[in-house]
Design a protein around this motif. Structure first.
Motif, mmCIF file in Angstrom:
data_model
loop_
_atom_site.group_PDB
_atom_site.id
_atom_site.type_symbol
_atom_site.label_atom_id
_atom_site.label_comp_id
_atom_site.label_asym_id
_atom_site.label_seq_id
_atom_site.Cartn_x
_atom_site.Cartn_y
_atom_site.Cartn_z
ATOM 1 N N ASP A 15 0.832 -1.215 0.000
ATOM 2 C CA ASP A 15 0.000 0.000 0.000
ATOM 3 C C ASP A 15 0.864 1.261 0.000
ATOM 4 O OD1 ASP A 15 -2.256 -1.537 -0.017
ATOM 5 O OD2 ASP A 15 -2.693 -1.318 2.120
ATOM 6 N N GLU A 16 1.948 1.226 0.785
ATOM 7 C CA GLU A 16 2.816 2.400 0.894
ATOM 8 C C GLU A 16 3.534 2.690 -0.427
ATOM 9 O OE1 GLU A 16 6.691 4.085 3.349
ATOM 10 O OE2 GLU A 16 5.879 2.117 3.864
ATOM 11 N N SER A 17 4.091 1.657 -1.061
ATOM 12 C CA SER A 17 4.823 1.875 -2.318
ATOM 13 C C SER A 17 3.878 2.305 -3.436
ATOM 14 C CB SER A 17 5.618 0.632 -2.712
ATOM 15 O OG SER A 17 4.769 -0.462 -2.972
ATOM 16 N N ILE A 18 2.689 1.725 -3.479
ATOM 17 C CA ILE A 18 1.712 2.113 -4.503
ATOM 18 C C ILE A 18 1.309 3.579 -4.327
ATOM 19 C CG2 ILE A 18 -0.669 1.742 -5.318
ATOM 20 C CD1 ILE A 18 -0.203 -1.269 -4.750
ATOM 21 N N LYS A 19 1.139 3.993 -3.091
ATOM 22 C CA LYS A 19 0.779 5.397 -2.817
ATOM 23 C C LYS A 19 1.898 6.346 -3.255
ATOM 24 C CE LYS A 19 -1.382 8.266 0.667
ATOM 25 N NZ LYS A 19 -1.950 8.363 2.011
ATOM 26 N N LYS A 20 3.160 5.960 -2.987
ATOM 27 C CA LYS A 20 4.299 6.807 -3.385
ATOM 28 C C LYS A 20 4.427 6.892 -4.906
ATOM 29 C CE LYS A 20 7.348 6.266 0.642
ATOM 30 N NZ LYS A 20 8.660 5.726 1.094
ATOM 31 N N ILE A 21 4.197 5.762 -5.581
ATOM 32 C CA ILE A 21 4.266 5.743 -7.042
ATOM 33 C C ILE A 21 3.154 6.611 -7.626
ATOM 34 C CG2 ILE A 21 3.883 4.251 -9.070
ATOM 35 C CD1 ILE A 21 6.679 4.042 -7.899
ATOM 36 N N ALA A 22 1.961 6.515 -7.069
ATOM 37 C CA ALA A 22 0.829 7.321 -7.549
ATOM 38 C C ALA A 22 1.120 8.812 -7.375
ATOM 39 C CB ALA A 22 -0.444 6.924 -6.807
ATOM 40 N N GLN A 23 1.713 9.197 -6.238
ATOM 41 C CA GLN A 23 2.059 10.605 -6.000
ATOM 42 C C GLN A 23 3.098 11.093 -7.004
ATOM 43 O OE1 GLN A 23 3.250 10.295 -1.882
ATOM 44 N NE2 GLN A 23 1.183 10.673 -1.099
ATOM 45 N N LEU A 24 4.085 10.242 -7.266
ATOM 46 C CA LEU A 24 5.134 10.586 -8.235
ATOM 47 C C LEU A 24 4.544 10.723 -9.638
ATOM 48 C CD1 LEU A 24 8.193 11.057 -8.049
ATOM 49 C CD2 LEU A 24 8.518 8.657 -8.622
ATOM 50 N N HIS A 25 3.637 9.835 -9.973
ATOM 51 C CA HIS A 25 2.968 9.863 -11.271
ATOM 52 C C HIS A 25 2.207 11.183 -11.454
ATOM 53 C CE1 HIS A 25 1.089 7.973 -14.795
ATOM 54 N NE2 HIS A 25 -0.035 8.546 -14.407
ATOM 55 N N LYS A 26 1.459 11.577 -10.446
ATOM 56 C CA LYS A 26 0.692 12.841 -10.485
ATOM 57 C C LYS A 26 1.634 14.033 -10.695
ATOM 58 C CE LYS A 26 -3.882 12.666 -9.546
ATOM 59 N NZ LYS A 26 -4.883 13.325 -10.375
ATOM 60 N N LEU A 27 2.786 13.968 -10.041
ATOM 61 C CA LEU A 27 3.749 15.066 -10.092
ATOM 62 C C LEU A 27 4.448 15.153 -11.454
ATOM 63 C CD1 LEU A 27 5.324 17.246 -8.382
ATOM 64 C CD2 LEU A 27 6.991 15.439 -7.934
ATOM 65 N N LEU A 28 4.793 14.005 -12.027
ATOM 66 C CA LEU A 28 5.675 13.995 -13.187
ATOM 67 C C LEU A 28 5.007 13.760 -14.534
ATOM 68 C CD1 LEU A 28 8.655 11.915 -11.697
ATOM 69 C CD2 LEU A 28 8.494 14.386 -11.947
ATOM 70 N N PHE A 29 3.827 13.149 -14.535
ATOM 71 C CA PHE A 29 3.261 12.761 -15.826
ATOM 72 C C PHE A 29 2.572 13.920 -16.521
ATOM 73 C CE2 PHE A 29 4.280 8.561 -16.782
ATOM 74 C CZ PHE A 29 3.580 8.163 -17.913
ATOM 75 N N ASP A 30 2.610 13.881 -17.870
ATOM 76 C CA ASP A 30 1.977 14.906 -18.698
ATOM 77 C C ASP A 30 0.513 15.090 -18.328
ATOM 78 O OD1 ASP A 30 4.105 15.606 -20.200
ATOM 79 O OD2 ASP A 30 3.558 14.482 -21.978
ATOM 80 N N LYS A 31 0.067 16.329 -18.357
ATOM 81 C CA LYS A 31 -1.336 16.632 -18.048
ATOM 82 C C LYS A 31 -2.261 16.224 -19.194
ATOM 83 C CE LYS A 31 -0.072 18.178 -14.161
ATOM 84 N NZ LYS A 31 0.199 17.069 -13.259
ATOM 85 N N ASP A 32 -1.689 15.826 -20.331
ATOM 86 C CA ASP A 32 -2.536 15.363 -21.431
ATOM 87 C C ASP A 32 -2.725 13.849 -21.377
ATOM 88 O OD1 ASP A 32 -0.060 14.484 -22.245
ATOM 89 O OD2 ASP A 32 -0.375 14.968 -24.355
ATOM 90 N N HIS A 33 -2.191 13.228 -20.353
ATOM 91 C CA HIS A 33 -2.381 11.788 -20.155
ATOM 92 C C HIS A 33 -3.646 11.602 -19.315
ATOM 93 C CE1 HIS A 33 -1.450 7.610 -19.080
ATOM 94 N NE2 HIS A 33 -0.612 7.638 -20.102
ATOM 95 N N PHE A 34 -4.520 10.704 -19.739
ATOM 96 C CA PHE A 34 -5.820 10.530 -19.081
ATOM 97 C C PHE A 34 -5.687 10.270 -17.582
ATOM 98 C CE2 PHE A 34 -9.789 7.724 -18.638
ATOM 99 C CZ PHE A 34 -10.614 8.814 -18.383
ATOM 100 N N THR A 35 -4.656 9.528 -17.183
ATOM 101 C CA THR A 35 -4.492 9.201 -15.759
ATOM 102 C C THR A 35 -4.184 10.433 -14.899
ATOM 103 O OG1 THR A 35 -2.167 8.654 -16.163
ATOM 104 C CG2 THR A 35 -3.742 6.824 -16.173
ATOM 105 N N SER A 36 -3.802 11.540 -15.528
ATOM 106 C CA SER A 36 -3.491 12.749 -14.751
ATOM 107 C C SER A 36 -4.732 13.336 -14.080
ATOM 108 C CB SER A 36 -2.827 13.811 -15.640
ATOM 109 O OG SER A 36 -3.752 14.314 -16.586
ATOM 110 N N ILE A 37 -5.924 12.945 -14.554
ATOM 111 C CA ILE A 37 -7.157 13.471 -13.940
ATOM 112 C C ILE A 37 -7.825 12.431 -13.030
ATOM 113 C CG2 ILE A 37 -7.601 15.155 -15.761
ATOM 114 C CD1 ILE A 37 -9.786 13.144 -16.806
#
Length: 199
Positions: A15-37
C-alpha cells in the motif's frame, strides 16, 4: 543530491509503495495523459493492478524517497482493459467532466474498430516510466532503464518496445540517445523498439 546516491530497487507491491508511485505519477506525468485526472483512489487501483501483473517493476530511491519508477511487462494492455471495464462508470464521468479526453478516447475506439492498426513486434513493453531530474538529481531514467535491460537479458529477453506521445520531444530525444529505433507512428504516438543484442 548526486546521481550516486540514487539506488534502483525492485518495487514491492505494498500500500505504501503504490501510494508513493501514484504521488510521483501525479507530479511527473503529462497533463494530457488521461491518468493525470484520476482521483487518488482510482489511481491507486490503477497502479495496484498494473504492479500486480507486470513482470518488471523498479523504483529509484534515495533517503527513503522515490525519484522514479519503471513498469514493464507483456499484455499489460489487457490488464488496463480489465481496469477500464471494472471502472467503466467512474471513467465515463471523468471523460464527460474533461471532454478533451472524450474526443481522444472516441478516436482510439474508432481506430480499434475500423482501421487496421500497427502492432509492435516486441511483446515485452516498457509500459510506464517517470523520473525526477533537475540540477541536483540526474541520470535517474537511464539508471532505471539500465537495470531493466540487464534483467531482461538475464531472462533471455532481447527485444522490447515502448511508445511516447509525439509532442514529448524531451522523451523522444532521450530514447534516441539510448539507441531506440522508431518502429512506426500513430496519429498521437511514436512506437520505439530496442534490440539488446545489437548494443
Amino acid at each position: 543530491m548526486s546521481d550516486k546516491e540514487i539506488r534502483i530497487e525492485i518495487l514491492t507491491v505494498s500500500d505504501e509503495s503504490i501510494k508513493k508511485i501514484a504521488q510521483l505519477h501525479k507530479l511527473l506525468f503529462d497533463k494530457d495523459h488521461f491518468t493525470s485526472i484520476f482521483t487518488e483512489e482510482l489511481l491507486l487501483g490503477y497502479f495496484n493492478l498494473l504492479l500486480k501483473y507486470s513482470q518488471f517493476k523498479y523504483v529509484a530511491v534515495a533517503d527513503d524517497k522515490y525519484y522514479g519508477y519503471l513498469i514493464g511487462g507483456v499484455r499489460l494492455d489487457e490488464v488496463l482493459s480489465n481496469f477500464s471495464n471494472k471502472n467503466f462508470i467512474t471513467l465515463l464521468f471523468l471523460l464527460i467532466k474533461h471532454p478533451k479526453f472524450l474526443k481522444e478516447k472516441f478516436q482510439d475506439l474508432f481506430r480499434k474498430i475500423f482501421l487496421s492498426s500497427n502492432k509492435s513486434t516486441a511483446k515485452m513493453r516498457l509500459f510506464l516510466i517517470a523520473a525526477k531530474h533537475n540540477e541536483h538529481i540526474k541520470g535517474v531514467g537511464k539508471k532505471i532503464i539500465k537495470q531493466f535491460e540487464q534483467d531482461l537479458i538475464q531472462n533471455g529477453i532481447y527485444l522490447y518496445g515502448l511508445s511516447v506521445r509525439k509532442h514529448n520531444s524531451n522523451a523522444i530525444d532521450f530514447y534516441h540517445q539510448l539507441r531506440f529505433v522508431e518502429e512506426f507512428q500513430t496519429s498521437k504516438s511514436i512506437y520505439f523498439i530496442k534490440n539488446l543484442k545489437k548494443i
